[in-house]
Design an enzyme around this catalytic site. Structure first.
Site, PDB file in Angstrom:
ATOM      1  N   ARG A  74      26.908  91.094  16.031  1.00 33.16           N
ATOM      2  CA  ARG A  74      26.197  89.856  16.370  1.00 33.16           C
ATOM      3  C   ARG A  74      26.112  89.898  17.808  1.00 33.16           C
ATOM      4  O   ARG A  74      27.050  89.742  18.527  1.00 33.16           O
ATOM      5  CB  ARG A  74      26.683  88.668  15.622  1.00 33.16           C
ATOM      6  CG  ARG A  74      25.963  87.416  15.678  1.00 33.16           C
ATOM      7  CD  ARG A  74      26.762  86.265  15.453  1.00 33.16           C
ATOM      8  NE  ARG A  74      26.485  85.307  16.366  1.00 33.16           N
ATOM      9  CZ  ARG A  74      27.083  84.416  16.999  1.00 33.16           C
ATOM     10  NH1 ARG A  74      28.382  84.273  16.540  1.00 33.16           N
ATOM     11  NH2 ARG A  74      26.757  83.272  17.886  1.00 33.16           N
ATOM     12  N   HIS A 118      21.904  81.338  21.959  1.00 27.70           N
ATOM     13  CA  HIS A 118      23.147  80.878  22.082  1.00 27.70           C
ATOM     14  C   HIS A 118      23.478  80.182  23.375  1.00 27.70           C
ATOM     15  O   HIS A 118      24.278  81.016  24.543  1.00 27.70           O
ATOM     16  CB  HIS A 118      23.944  82.166  22.188  1.00 27.70           C
ATOM     17  CG  HIS A 118      25.520  82.085  21.702  1.00 27.70           C
ATOM     18  ND1 HIS A 118      26.246  82.602  20.806  1.00 27.70           N
ATOM     19  CD2 HIS A 118      26.556  81.339  22.487  1.00 27.70           C
ATOM     20  CE1 HIS A 118      27.575  82.168  20.889  1.00 27.70           C
ATOM     21  NE2 HIS A 118      27.909  81.514  22.001  1.00 27.70           N
ATOM     22  N   GLU A 163      25.776  77.273  16.924  1.00 25.61           N
ATOM     23  CA  GLU A 163      26.771  75.993  17.094  1.00 25.61           C
ATOM     24  C   GLU A 163      25.860  74.889  17.747  1.00 25.61           C
ATOM     25  O   GLU A 163      26.319  74.582  18.803  1.00 25.61           O
ATOM     26  CB  GLU A 163      27.718  76.291  18.163  1.00 25.61           C
ATOM     27  CG  GLU A 163      28.758  77.415  17.188  1.00 25.61           C
ATOM     28  CD  GLU A 163      30.091  77.644  18.217  1.00 25.61           C
ATOM     29  OE1 GLU A 163      30.187  77.026  19.199  1.00 25.61           O
ATOM     30  OE2 GLU A 163      30.679  78.473  17.968  1.00 25.61           O
ATOM     31  N   ASN A 286      31.169  79.519  12.165  1.00 30.15           N
ATOM     32  CA  ASN A 286      32.057  79.700  13.189  1.00 30.15           C
ATOM     33  C   ASN A 286      33.359  78.918  12.989  1.00 30.15           C
ATOM     34  O   ASN A 286      33.104  77.471  12.755  1.00 30.15           O
ATOM     35  CB  ASN A 286      31.485  79.282  14.517  1.00 30.15           C
ATOM     36  CG  ASN A 286      30.433  80.659  14.864  1.00 30.15           C
ATOM     37  OD1 ASN A 286      30.109  81.490  14.059  1.00 30.15           O
ATOM     38  ND2 ASN A 286      29.590  80.346  16.048  1.00 30.15           N
ATOM     39  N   TYR A 288      37.522  78.082  14.144  1.00 27.73           N
ATOM     40  CA  TYR A 288      38.641  78.350  15.122  1.00 27.73           C
ATOM     41  C   TYR A 288      39.918  77.678  14.476  1.00 27.73           C
ATOM     42  O   TYR A 288      40.948  78.321  13.939  1.00 27.73           O
ATOM     43  CB  TYR A 288      38.502  78.057  16.507  1.00 27.73           C
ATOM     44  CG  TYR A 288      37.459  79.172  17.033  1.00 27.73           C
ATOM     45  CD1 TYR A 288      37.864  80.399  17.430  1.00 27.73           C
ATOM     46  CD2 TYR A 288      35.965  78.819  16.779  1.00 27.73           C
ATOM     47  CE1 TYR A 288      36.847  81.291  18.062  1.00 27.73           C
ATOM     48  CE2 TYR A 288      34.986  79.862  17.439  1.00 27.73           C
ATOM     49  CZ  TYR A 288      35.501  80.984  17.924  1.00 27.73           C
ATOM     50  OH  TYR A 288      34.680  82.118  18.080  1.00 27.73           O
ATOM     51  N   GLU A 345      31.762  83.581  13.648  1.00 28.98           N
ATOM     52  CA  GLU A 345      32.943  83.880  14.853  1.00 28.98           C
ATOM     53  C   GLU A 345      34.351  83.336  14.064  1.00 28.98           C
ATOM     54  O   GLU A 345      34.394  82.262  13.377  1.00 28.98           O
ATOM     55  CB  GLU A 345      32.457  82.789  15.979  1.00 28.98           C
ATOM     56  CG  GLU A 345      31.417  83.212  16.549  1.00 28.98           C
ATOM     57  CD  GLU A 345      31.373  82.400  17.948  1.00 28.98           C
ATOM     58  OE1 GLU A 345      32.206  81.624  18.261  1.00 28.98           O
ATOM     59  OE2 GLU A 345      30.098  82.404  18.343  1.00 28.98           O
TER      60      GLU A 345
HETATM   61  O1  IFM Z   1      33.054  81.712  23.460  1.00 26.48           O
HETATM   62  C1  IFM Z   1      32.652  80.603  22.497  1.00 26.48           C
HETATM   63  C2  IFM Z   1      31.411  80.868  21.733  1.00 26.48           C
HETATM   64  O2  IFM Z   1      30.200  81.053  22.791  1.00 26.48           O
HETATM   65  C3  IFM Z   1      30.802  79.899  20.814  1.00 26.48           C
HETATM   66  N1  IFM Z   1      31.957  79.739  19.852  1.00 26.48           N
HETATM   67  C4  IFM Z   1      33.249  79.461  20.453  1.00 26.48           C
HETATM   68  C5  IFM Z   1      33.665  80.558  21.183  1.00 26.48           C
HETATM   69  C6  IFM Z   1      35.110  80.339  21.783  1.00 26.48           C
HETATM   70  O3  IFM Z   1      35.190  79.053  22.419  1.00 26.48           O
END
Ligand code: IFM
Length: 434
Positions: A74, A118, A163, A286, A288, A345
């Site tokens: 991607r 992006h 995002e 995405n 985290y 992500e």
């Molecule tokens: O690096 C970023 C990415 O551009 C968008 N999502 C989170 C990643 C880590 O912060």
């Protein structure tokens, strides 16, 4: 763990974070070039001018991906590389770069997943109001049509916008990202116009690409009040609306979340919700870790990032690690939107100054826990079809510059040399072993 035979394993990157070559081949500035040149906005004064020099080194990066054994890559197209002024004349040299990249990927047996946006908006469009100008939906549709016609014979997997909640909130409410405006009306207009642009792009992709597989990419995570106070809980609800729901709800269910509907209403014209809510084929997630939120009456919307409990597990860059919340997010998303989910992500940030970047056991532990949580979600019925690690390479991490590293592959930013980390071998084994 057994994974379905057709489960897709991939890696993700984005144009401004890796390409470099910001003034080569006819590319013109984006809003991130401008922000990098604004004092105090990016750590260490770092810029994306050279980044990973992927513009020149992409064949090596494709080889690295082949060694990993990933099936999908991607990446994003830089709008100012292919349409330097955002609209009008296309730039053949810029278009040809992505031809080379796409052809190289296909030759290596790696499927390109193309994201249209992006965060690197052409500066020339920002000068016309950028995302606050309603015309941007049309500009984005025209850009999408250009991309669709140029690459649609070889690319079938498309994401519209990466995002949206992050770049609108950071860019128009907090000054954590470009263009760095803090203004309620600008923020609300940006939200609505991004949603309109998404809908218009879905239509343009359907019109321009046979068998297009289309979705958007949303960063969703649990928002947890930092304390039990009513003020922190209210702040959490507001942040949840902006962060998690302001885009998927209108795009997939046709209405704004109640917490912000009244505020957005002045910018919504007749027929807009139908323009925004276009059928999608997948949900790009995405994820985290959770955000701990607190009340902050001085901020634009009354919330701020709080701190995770002292005993919370955290990555080297301080992000909380809660794989169970990832599992629950996948299950909830699958139930709410009823679309196949691709985790577009997930990854773990480290810091070169910790001295553990090549033997990155911390990242292996994180990825192991998060892929296990994804497996649990799938066992519980979540329809997850693929997973992309963020990121293939250490890269330009926006306001943190090059200090925070997310790559499976270490990049020496003075020489450009790439060195796969222990996590790259771990990921290659996971893919080979399935
Ligand atoms: O690096 C970023 C990415 O551009 C968008 N999502 C989170 C990643 C880590 O912060």
């Amino acid at each position: 763990m057994n994974w379905p035979a057709d489960f897709i394993w991939g890696v993700s990157t984005s144009s401004y974070q890796i390409e470099g070559a910001v003034a080569l081949g006819g590319r013109k500035p984006s809003i991130w070039d401008t922000r990098c040149r604004t004092a105090g906005k990016v750590a260490n004064g770092d810029t994306g001018d050279i980044a990973c020099d992927h513009y020149h080194r992409y064949p090596e990066d494709i080889r690295l991906m082949k060694e990993l054994g990933v099936e999908a890559y991607r990446f994003s197209v830089a709008w100012p590389r292919v349409l330097p002024l955002g609209k009008g004349a296309a730039n053949e040299a810029g278009l040809a770069f992505y031809d080379r990249l796409i052809d190289g990927l296909l030759e290596a047996g790696i499927e390109p997943w193309l994201c249209l946006y992006h965060w690197d908006l052409p500066q020339a469009l920002e000068d016309l109001g950028g995302w606050t100008n309603r015309d941007i939906a049309g500009w984005f549709a025209d850009y999408t049509t250009l991309v669709a016609h140029r690459y649609g014979d070889r690319v079938k997997r498309f994401a519209t916008i990466n995002e949206p909640s992050v770049f609108t909130l950071f860019g128009y409410a907090m000054d954590w990202g470009a263009p760095g405006i803090i203004d309620r009306s600008a923020h609300l207009r940006a939200i609505h116009h991004v949603n309109l642009a998404h809908g218009a792009a879905v239509d343009a992709l359907r019109a321009g690409v046979t068998n297009a597989f289309v979705g958007a990419i949303h960063n969703r995570q649990r928002i947890v009040p930092q304390s039990d106070s009513e003020a922190d809980k209210a702040a959490t609800r507001t942040l949840d609306a902006f962060w998690n729901n302001a885009f998927p709800e209108p795009q997939l269910l046709g209405s704004y979340p109640a917490a912000i509907a009244e505020a957005v209403a002045p910018y919504v014209e007749a027929g807009d919700m139908a323009r925004i809510c276009r059928p999608c084929d997948f949900f790009g997630l995405n994820h985290y870790g959770p955000i701990f939120a607190k009340a902050d009456p001085a901020s634009l919307w009354g919330f701020a990032w709080g701190s995770a409990p002292d005993d919370a597990p955290k990555s080297d860059i301080g992000w909380p690690i809660y794989p169970d919340m990832f599992r629950d997010e996948l299950i909830d998303l699958s139930r709410r939107y009823r679309l196949p989910i691709y985790v577009t992500e997930n990854g773990c940030g480290g810091r070169a100054d910790k001295g553990n970047e090549l033997d990155d056991q911390h990242r292996i532990k994180y990825l192991g826990a998060y892929t296990a949580a994804m497996h649990q979600a799938m066992a519980a019925g979540a329809d997850v079809r693929g997973y992309f690690v963020w990121s293939l390479l250490d890269n330009f991490e926006w306001g943190s510059g090059y200090g925070n590293r997310f790559g499976l592959v270490f990049v020496d930013f003075t020489t450009g040399k790439r060195t796969p980390k222990a996590s790259a071998r771990w990921y290659a084994d996971l893919i080979a072993g399935r």
